[in-house]
Scaffold this motif. Structure first.
Motif, short mmCIF file in Angstrom:
data_model
loop_
_atom_site.label_atom_id
_atom_site.label_comp_id
_atom_site.label_asym_id
_atom_site.label_seq_id
_atom_site.Cartn_x
_atom_site.Cartn_y
_atom_site.Cartn_z
N ASP A 177 -20.53 -41.06 -66.07
CA ASP A 177 -21.24 -42.33 -65.80
C ASP A 177 -22.23 -42.49 -67.00
OD1 ASP A 177 -19.97 -42.70 -63.35
OD2 ASP A 177 -21.26 -41.56 -62.35
N GLU A 214 -20.40 -43.36 -70.08
CA GLU A 214 -20.03 -44.89 -70.01
C GLU A 214 -21.11 -45.85 -70.27
OE1 GLU A 214 -18.02 -47.97 -67.04
OE2 GLU A 214 -19.55 -46.78 -66.41
N LYS A 215 -22.27 -45.56 -70.00
CA LYS A 215 -23.31 -46.39 -70.06
C LYS A 215 -23.85 -46.31 -71.54
CE LYS A 215 -25.13 -46.10 -65.44
NZ LYS A 215 -26.24 -45.58 -64.45
N ASN A 229 -20.38 -47.64 -73.90
CA ASN A 229 -19.84 -48.81 -73.35
C ASN A 229 -18.23 -48.70 -73.87
OD1 ASN A 229 -19.55 -51.20 -72.05
ND2 ASN A 229 -19.92 -52.29 -73.87
N GLU A 254 -12.26 -44.80 -74.12
CA GLU A 254 -12.31 -44.44 -72.73
C GLU A 254 -13.34 -43.31 -72.79
OE1 GLU A 254 -8.70 -43.23 -71.38
OE2 GLU A 254 -8.97 -41.08 -71.96
N GLU A 276 -14.67 -45.36 -78.19
CA GLU A 276 -14.34 -46.59 -77.81
C GLU A 276 -13.51 -47.19 -76.81
OE1 GLU A 276 -13.45 -49.12 -81.22
OE2 GLU A 276 -15.39 -48.61 -82.24
N GLN A 331 -13.74 -48.97 -72.98
CA GLN A 331 -13.25 -49.79 -72.25
C GLN A 331 -13.04 -49.53 -70.71
OE1 GLN A 331 -9.71 -51.17 -73.86
NE2 GLN A 331 -10.44 -51.15 -76.01
N ARG A 332 -12.82 -48.12 -70.59
CA ARG A 332 -12.82 -47.62 -69.06
C ARG A 332 -13.08 -46.16 -69.01
NH1 ARG A 332 -7.44 -47.61 -71.30
NH2 ARG A 332 -6.83 -45.25 -71.54
N LYS A 333 -13.59 -45.74 -67.79
CA LYS A 333 -13.89 -44.28 -67.55
C LYS A 333 -12.92 -43.78 -66.64
CE LYS A 333 -17.23 -45.50 -63.84
NZ LYS A 333 -18.71 -45.40 -63.37
#
Length: 366
Positions: A53, A56-57, A60, A292, A290, A62-64
């Motif tokens: 998480d 991802e923050k 940024n 994931e 970029e 496309q997916r995690k």
């Protein structure tokens, strides 16, 4: 890493399928009679990981993607399973196929839910399951001793060594002790791995409590389970399967509020999932870009090339090096590039043992 699984076992009507429903949200049938579950239900669940998480923050992508474990809901075992009673042979085969066992033990009183023995006794439940698994293992060990005996008498070196190990295995089982409590060297463990002994598998006792036991999730039954687990060197996780099944129907925000109302800070299932991951001897390394942010599952102790093969099998052969950064350093410096500029990225070769929380970029020849 594919195929890592935990089998959920226990006597009928202890809450196995209710727990499975909550873990996987798969809707496995749960009924108040034995043998509701015949074919094993299977579900893939994610391993909660705040590190994914955070990445991802920060980045940024496309997916995690979180790490995962497969859970298998195996039908309730009964006395005589080792001799084929109650579809015993099928159930034992299902257990042999999993990597670890979650033994659900009933630790609640409820007159509306029939206990197979007519009364709640967690130690008796544990003994019933363990004896059936030990009897199945003993039968296999005795057959192995017989097969190896002639070769050992003929002085075949490998057979002599394995024969001695199997004699110890059989004696340990005859004394009604599971094989996970037998002291074996790493080489001896490796020598019997192909036999897939059931009581050699790591185990977690899931003490299924009632709603009245929240939020502490402790009672006299749980205390007995913990005392028994200590003699085996195994662990206990208290859960309330009925409540967890309700939580599983809520969205994330509602679940947090519901847990707070119950006086809980974390879902019992989150604890069980994390514990399962640890019990299997697994760790997580991370990749981020970029496209994931992703957690990858490997067994503890794997070297760089073998860890890279989890991403793609060709990566092991083409492995050149790994660019490794500590997760905390990535966070502190705003990403891998920031940590690299601060001199905190390491270049590791083929003999590097990948650690939990490593943020890795593998360099591969094509």
């Amino acid at each position: 890493m594919a195929g890592l699984s935990c089998g959920i076992v226990g006597l009928p009507n202890v809450g196995k399928s209710t727990l499975f429903n909550a873990v996987t949200k798969a809707g496995a049938e749960a009924a108040n009679y034995p043998f509701c579950t015949i074919e094993p239900n299977k579900g893939i669940v994610t391993v909660p990981d705040a590190r994914v998480d955070t990445l991802e923050k920060m980045i940024n992508p496309q997916r995690k993607i979180y790490a995962t474990i497969e859970y298998v809901d195996i039908a309730g075992l009964v006395r005589g399973a080792s001799k084929g009673e109650g579809r015993g042979n099928q159930f034992l085969d299902n257990i042999a196929d999993v990597d670890a066992i979650i033994h659900v033990v009933r630790c609640f009183d409820d007159g509306n839910v029939v206990h197979v023995d007519g009364h709640v006794d967690p130690l008796s439940d544990i003994e019933t399951i363990n004896i059936e698994l030990m009897l199945a293992d003993l039968e296999q060990a005795e057959r192995a001793v017989q097969r190896l005996s002639k070769r050992a008498k003929a002085r075949e070196a490998d057979a002599m060594v394995l024969h001695e190990v199997m004699l110890r295995v059989a004696a340990h089982l005859e004394s009604e002790h599971p094989l996970r409590t037998l002291e074996l060297s790493d080489e001896e463990k490796k020598s019997i791995k192909s036999y897939r002994f059931l009581t050699f598998k790591p185990i977690i006792y899931a003490a299924n409590v009632g709603e009245d036991d929240l939020p502490e999730m402790e009672n006299e039954y749980v205390a007995k389970v913990r005392e028994h687990a200590a003699t085996e060197g195994t662990s206990v996780v208290s859960i309330c399967a009925k409540i967890e099944e309700e939580i599983a129907q809520l969205d994330a925000e509602e679940a947090v509020e519901f847990l707070q109302d119950l006086g809980l800070t974390e879902s019992g299932l989150d604890r069980l999932i994390k514990h399962s991951y640890s019990t299997l001897g697994l760790i997580t390394f991370l990749t981020v870009g970029e496209l994931e942010a992703r957690a990858w599952t490997i067994r503890r102790g794997l070297l760089g090339p073998q860890a890279a093969a989890v991403i793609h099998t060709d990566f092991e052969k083409g492995y050149i090096r790994a660019e490794v950064t500590n997760f905390d350093d990535v966070v502190a410096h705003g990403g891998r590039n920031g940590a690299k500029e601060a001199g905190l990225m390491r270049v590791e070769g083929k003999d590097y043992e990948v650690k939990d929380g490593d943020v890795v970029l593998f360099r591969i020849s094509t």
